[in-house]
Design an enzyme around this catalytic site. Structure first.
Site, PDB file in Angstrom:
ATOM      1  N   VAL A 260       5.202   4.633  -3.983  1.00  0.00           N
ATOM      2  CA  VAL A 260       5.255   3.913  -5.261  1.00  0.00           C
ATOM      3  C   VAL A 260       4.141   4.409  -6.189  1.00  0.00           C
ATOM      4  O   VAL A 260       4.376   4.693  -7.365  1.00  0.00           O
ATOM      5  CB  VAL A 260       5.173   2.388  -5.034  1.00  0.00           C
ATOM      6  CG1 VAL A 260       4.975   1.658  -6.359  1.00  0.00           C
ATOM      7  CG2 VAL A 260       6.425   1.886  -4.324  1.00  0.00           C
TER       8      VAL A 260
ATOM      9  N   GLN B  63       0.838  -1.207   0.000  1.00  0.00           N
ATOM     10  CA  GLN B  63       0.000   0.000   0.000  1.00  0.00           C
ATOM     11  C   GLN B  63       0.874   1.259   0.000  1.00  0.00           C
ATOM     12  O   GLN B  63       0.546   2.263   0.635  1.00  0.00           O
ATOM     13  CB  GLN B  63      -0.923   0.005   1.223  1.00  0.00           C
ATOM     14  CG  GLN B  63      -2.123  -0.917   1.113  1.00  0.00           C
ATOM     15  CD  GLN B  63      -3.170  -0.436   0.110  1.00  0.00           C
ATOM     16  OE1 GLN B  63      -3.144   0.691  -0.363  1.00  0.00           O
ATOM     17  NE2 GLN B  63      -4.113  -1.314  -0.212  1.00  0.00           N
ATOM     18  N   SER B  64       1.976   1.235  -0.710  1.00  0.00           N
ATOM     19  CA  SER B  64       2.884   2.379  -0.699  1.00  0.00           C
ATOM     20  C   SER B  64       2.325   3.562  -1.491  1.00  0.00           C
ATOM     21  O   SER B  64       2.030   3.456  -2.681  1.00  0.00           O
ATOM     22  CB  SER B  64       4.222   1.961  -1.304  1.00  0.00           C
ATOM     23  OG  SER B  64       5.025   3.099  -1.532  1.00  0.00           O
ATOM     24  N   ASN B  65       2.222   4.695  -0.804  1.00  0.00           N
ATOM     25  CA  ASN B  65       1.840   5.933  -1.497  1.00  0.00           C
ATOM     26  C   ASN B  65       2.994   6.428  -2.357  1.00  0.00           C
ATOM     27  O   ASN B  65       2.781   7.006  -3.421  1.00  0.00           O
ATOM     28  CB  ASN B  65       1.491   7.008  -0.471  1.00  0.00           C
ATOM     29  CG  ASN B  65       0.395   6.569   0.465  1.00  0.00           C
ATOM     30  OD1 ASN B  65      -0.702   6.231   0.017  1.00  0.00           O
ATOM     31  ND2 ASN B  65       0.673   6.525   1.767  1.00  0.00           N
TER      32      ASN B  65
END
Ligand code: PLP
Length: 338
Positions: A79, A75-77
């Protein structure tokens, strides 16, 4: 001003608003709470990474890169926004996704950020090991090497602390922007509160304030590692940023304020105070916090207010660093509502 000599591309919608949280401040009956809306920076749903990417991608273009590589959690913002920036600049993009958070529902793997990553069409690699920043960077550099052998010009945005913190320069700019807004409102900030992860945002903001001669405390709530490890990281990073913008010995250990009361049980895990903070901001202000970063920082700030560590008449500025797309990865938040 401080960052003029660095290559930069425009990605963020700035200045972001500085707003007074009237309902929340009234309810808490303590300090006045303001919010700096860096969740509204644009770039595929916004967040703090837009300002950071302005300098990473400025550097990438300066070096003639045609492909961007980075890494992060499912859930990386970071990336998600790196992919958006690459799309906007017509660069190819490959990302390495790490398994860092256990015990999550199927939506965690498919909704929110992973959904948006797929929609924007990056090439995705998987890395089994979470919490191993150097290992992830090594894997990134080996992908870069393969691309180079095929005639590409890759640019790596690394995760570990062994590299120049270009992203922090975006938060030096934000410090200048925020102080200008405060001065216009004749507002004296008694503290700025934020979530601290890689530390790029915290280090940049702190260094920007000190470079401008302001001693405003910048308090970071830990989201990844305990306060001792985070403080070491922040001191090192802040001194690096200071030296990049031409200051020696600008930051001392006493400038580093971190709190890890909301960290347990770890990165990306839900806790009762976090859920309360998300609920409170949603229902009193229509502000969407996220479960990994801003919810924890807000929970920490509310806890300090409850324990009277901030008093009436003071002004606190909460830096909203974004992340709301991850809410869709945690549908259980609704079931757990108090
Ligand atoms: C990445 C991120 C942070 C942490 O920022 P750092 O610069 O890595 O410390 C905080 N909030 C959100 C929403 C983020 O995506």
């Amino acid at each position: 001003m401080f960052t003029d000599k660095f290559a930069r591309v425009e990605l963020a919608h700035t200045p972001t608003p500085l707003e007074y949280l009237k309902n929340l401040s009234r309810k808490l009956n303590g300090p006045k709470i303001w919010i700096k809306r860096d969740d509204c920076t644009g770039l595929a749903m916004g967040g703090n990474k837009a300002r950071q990417l302005e300098y990473y991608l400025g550097h990438a273009l300066q070096q003639g890169a045609d492909t961007v590589l980075t890494t992060g959690a499912i859930q990386s913002n970071h990336v998600r926004m790196t992919i958006a920036a690459a799309r906007k600049l017509n660069l190819e993009v490959e990302v390495l996704i790490e398994q860092q958070v256990s015990g999550r529902k199927v939506q965690y793997y498919q909704s929110g950020n992973p959904f948006l990553m797929q929609l924007m069409g990056a090439k995705i690699h998987h890395h089994p090991q979470g919490e191993d920043e150097e290992g992830a960077d090594t894997a990134l550099f080996s992908i870069a090497q393969r691309l180079r052998a095929n005639g590409k010009k890759p640019y790596v945005i690394p995760l570990s602390e062994n590299y120049q913190p270009y992203g922090s320069l975006g938060y030096v700019d934000c410090a200048v922007e925020l102080l200008k807004q405060c001065n216009k409102l004749s507002l004296k900030a008694d503290a700025v509160v934020l979530a601290t992860g890689s530390g790029a945002t915290h280090a940049g903001l702190l260094t920007g304030f000190r470079a401008l001669g302001y001693d405003t405390p910048v308090l970071g709530f830990c989201t990844r590692r305990d306060k001792i490890a985070q403080a070491q990281r922040l001191l090192k990073k802040s001194l690096q940023v200071a030296s990049m913008i031409g200051f020696d010995n600008l930051i001392s250990p006493s400038d580093i304020c971190v709190d890890d009361n909301m960290l347990s049980p770890g990165y990306g895990q839900l806790t009762p105070p976090l859920l309360e903070a998300i609920d409170l901001l949603a229902q009193y202000e229509g502000v969407l916090l996220d479960p990994t970063y801003t919810g924890k920082a807000m929970a920490g700030m509310l806890d300090l207010i409850e324990r009277k560590r901030f008093c009436q008449g003071q002004n606190i500025i909460f830096l909203h660093t974004g992340g709301a797309p991850a809410l869709f990865g945690y549908p259980e938040i609704l079931d757990l509502q108090p």
